[in-house]
Design a protein around this motif. Structure first.
Motif, PDB file in Angstrom:
ATOM      1  N   TYR A 169       5.712  -2.409  -2.842  1.00 32.50           N
ATOM      2  CA  TYR A 169       6.120  -0.924  -2.361  1.00 32.50           C
ATOM      3  C   TYR A 169       5.240  -0.866  -0.832  1.00 32.50           C
ATOM      4  N   GLU A 170       5.726  -0.164  -0.114  1.00 33.19           N
ATOM      5  CA  GLU A 170       4.925   0.440   1.173  1.00 33.19           C
ATOM      6  C   GLU A 170       4.259   1.476   0.713  1.00 33.19           C
ATOM      7  N   SER A 226       2.887   3.914   2.468  1.00 30.91           N
ATOM      8  CA  SER A 226       3.315   5.302   3.150  1.00 30.91           C
ATOM      9  C   SER A 226       4.387   5.852   2.340  1.00 30.91           C
ATOM     10  N   GLU A 227       5.361   5.094   1.659  1.00 26.00           N
ATOM     11  CA  GLU A 227       6.258   5.676   0.659  1.00 26.00           C
ATOM     12  C   GLU A 227       5.936   6.241  -0.511  1.00 26.00           C
ATOM     13  N   LEU A 228       4.476   5.971  -0.988  1.00 24.81           N
ATOM     14  CA  LEU A 228       4.086   6.413  -2.148  1.00 24.81           C
ATOM     15  C   LEU A 228       2.978   7.385  -1.747  1.00 24.81           C
ATOM     16  N   THR A 280       1.012   9.845   1.501  1.00 27.55           N
ATOM     17  CA  THR A 280       0.824  10.252   2.976  1.00 27.55           C
ATOM     18  C   THR A 280      -0.148   9.483   3.615  1.00 27.55           C
TER      19      THR A 280
END
Length: 146
Positions: free
Chosen positions: A84-85, A87-89, A91
């Motif tokens: 997972y990135e 920044s997707e999880l 801020t």
């Protein structure tokens, strides 16, 4: 006369604070180094029949991004191997201080077998900044503390 009513209420309130500790299952860092993210706990909860996690801790450096590696094994069989990135999880950038890393609806909440869950976070330069693992089964859901 009011004192007998205070004691049961006090015990009830005290039990609410102690309950997460009673459900605690230990987690380990992977032991590869002195990570900038220091972990304090992992909360496992059900979300639409899937297990979700909130990983809490603190960081001593600015985290500009990166990626999260999630591995879940049942016995010798790997059932999840995802990336997972960051920044997707959450801020990014993340300032030094307390952090919460949420991971939602990852794997089946109910299982008859114990699962080994491993999670590592790498920064954009591929340096590992956090790594943990723990064992999970539905009989031990709750808060996982260090």
């Amino acid at each position: 006369m009011a004192i007998p009513h205070v004691h049961p209420m006090f015990l009830l309130i005290l039990s609410l604070f102690c309950l997460p500790t009673l459900l605690a299952i230990p987690f380990q860092d992977c032991g590869w180094g002195d990570y900038p993210i220091k972990l304090t706990g992992v909360e496992v909860f059900e979300e639409q029949n899937k297990a979700s996690l909130n990983i809490t801790g603190s960081t001593n450096k600015v985290i500009t991004g990166g990626f999260v590696l999630l591995g879940v094994n049942i016995g010798n069989k790997k059932i999840i191997d995802d990336i997972y990135e960051l920044s997707e999880l959450m801020t990014c950038p993340v300032s030094p201080g307390p952090i919460v890393l949420p991971l939602h609806k990852l794997f089946p909440f109910s299982t008859e077998e114990k699962m080994r869950v491993s999670i590592s976070v790498n920064d954009p330069d591929h340096e590992e900044i956090m790594c943990l693992y723990f064992y999970y089964d539905t009989s031990s859901t709750g808060v996982v503390f260090a």
